[in-house]
Design an enzyme around this catalytic site. Structure first.
Site, PDB file in Angstrom:
ATOM      1  N   LYS A 269       0.704  -1.125   0.163  1.00 23.91           N
ATOM      2  CA  LYS A 269       0.002  -0.017  -0.042  1.00 23.91           C
ATOM      3  C   LYS A 269       0.828   1.192   0.157  1.00 23.91           C
ATOM      4  CE  LYS A 269      -3.348   2.392   3.011  1.00 23.91           C
ATOM      5  NZ  LYS A 269      -2.575   3.604   3.035  1.00 23.91           N
TER       6      LYS A 269
ATOM      7  N   LYS B 285       7.644   1.108   1.625  1.00 18.46           N
ATOM      8  CA  LYS B 285       8.152   0.409   0.678  1.00 18.46           C
ATOM      9  C   LYS B 285       9.458   0.810   0.395  1.00 18.46           C
ATOM     10  CE  LYS B 285       5.220   0.700  -2.496  1.00 18.46           C
ATOM     11  NZ  LYS B 285       4.214   1.406  -1.703  1.00 18.46           N
TER      12      LYS B 285
ATOM     13  N   LYS C 248       5.744   9.442  -8.120  1.00 12.56           N
ATOM     14  CA  LYS C 248       6.226  10.444  -7.243  1.00 12.56           C
ATOM     15  C   LYS C 248       7.853  10.593  -7.520  1.00 12.56           C
ATOM     16  CE  LYS C 248       4.936   9.390  -3.222  1.00 12.56           C
ATOM     17  NZ  LYS C 248       4.367   7.822  -3.559  1.00 12.56           N
TER      18      LYS C 248
ATOM     19  N   ASP D  24      -1.425  -0.289  -4.414  1.00 12.42           N
ATOM     20  CA  ASP D  24      -2.408  -0.384  -3.928  1.00 12.42           C
ATOM     21  C   ASP D  24      -3.584  -1.296  -4.811  1.00 12.42           C
ATOM     22  OD1 ASP D  24      -1.507   2.161  -2.639  1.00 12.42           O
ATOM     23  OD2 ASP D  24      -2.919   2.043  -1.671  1.00 12.42           O
TER      24      ASP D  24
END
Length: 254
Positions: free
Chosen positions: A9, A14, A40, A127
């Site tokens: 998620k 991560k 990102k 996700d």
């Protein structure tokens, strides 16, 4: 060469985990490549400390194919080769496109032959596993997939979805599930809930990373814990995880 995809998620830790494992492996003498597969483009930040790196999708968008392999990579702590896939202009296009473009361009420009990494990590937003975001677990890319979760309900839900996607690819030569990594948030019944998930999806919890303020202190310095606080307990937890991941991939750690 071992190729490992790490899913979970958004916001579950991560990039922090993968970057510290990359740093730990480089510390052991392994040549590591980390490919950030999140729009990102911040997966490798704590390895190289730069505010921003040019992403593969930016290069493709602005230069077509007129760029070199060296334009795509940044060398980070311990010689870790850092790549950021990038993403589209917000609100336009498919974020998975950056992942596909990055992996195709790395192959096209001979990254694996030039840098000869022992271990390649794909740090993937997970996700929802679809389109380009499933690319790293496809045949020819990752050998194993590890899923990071906490005991929070949304994290467990995402991890279960990712496991379902991996199971759905079974028999196609895609990556296998290597196990779950518990990144503790200190919620109620956390360990028990993650163990239950592991049992439900027929895997195991390969490591449990304790919540530590040292991680945030290192990130404020734009460094991994391995680099900033190498003698800390949490640094040793990441080293232990790095060795366990190698073992699961069939490699005896150095």
């Amino acid at each position: 060469m071992i190729k490992i995809a790490v899913y979970g998620k958004g916001g579950i830790g991560k990039s922090t985990t993968v970057s510290n494992v990359s740093a730990a492996l480089s510390e052991m003498g392994y040549k590591v490549m980390q490919i950030g597969c999140d729009p990102k483009a911040d997966s490798t930040l704590n390895l190289h400390g730069r505010e921003k790196v040019e992403t593969v999708l930016d290069l493709v968008r602005t230069r077509k194919n007129d760029f070199t392999l060296e334009d795509m990579v940044v060398e980070g702590f311990g010689g870790v080769i850092c790549v950021e896939a990038g993403g589209p202009t917000p609100g336009l296009g498919c974020a998975g496109r950056g992942i596909i473009a990055a992996l195709e361009k790395l192959e096209e420009k001979g990254a694996y032959e030039v840098y000869e990494p022992d271990v390649v990590f794909y740090d993937v937003l997970g996700d929802v596993v679809c389109g380009g975001f499933s690319m790293p677990m496809r045949g020819g890319y990752a050998d194993k997939v590890f899923v990071i979760t906490s005991g929070e309900n949304m994290a467990i839900y995402a991890a279960a979805n990712i496991a379902m996607a991996i199971d759905g690819f079974k028999g196609r030569g895609y990556a296998d599930l290597g196990g779950l990594i518990l990144n503790r948030r200190n919620v109620k019944r956390e360990e028990e809930k993650v163990e239950e998930l592991a049992e439900d999806i027929h895997t195991k919890v390969v490591a449990s990373i304790n919540r530590s303020p040292v991680v945030q202190e290192a990130e404020e310095l734009k460094k991994t814990v391995i680099e900033a606080f190498p003698d800390s307990d949490i640094a040793d937890e990441y080293r232990k995880l790095a060795k366990e991941m190698l073992k699961i991939c069939g490699v005896t750690p150095c």
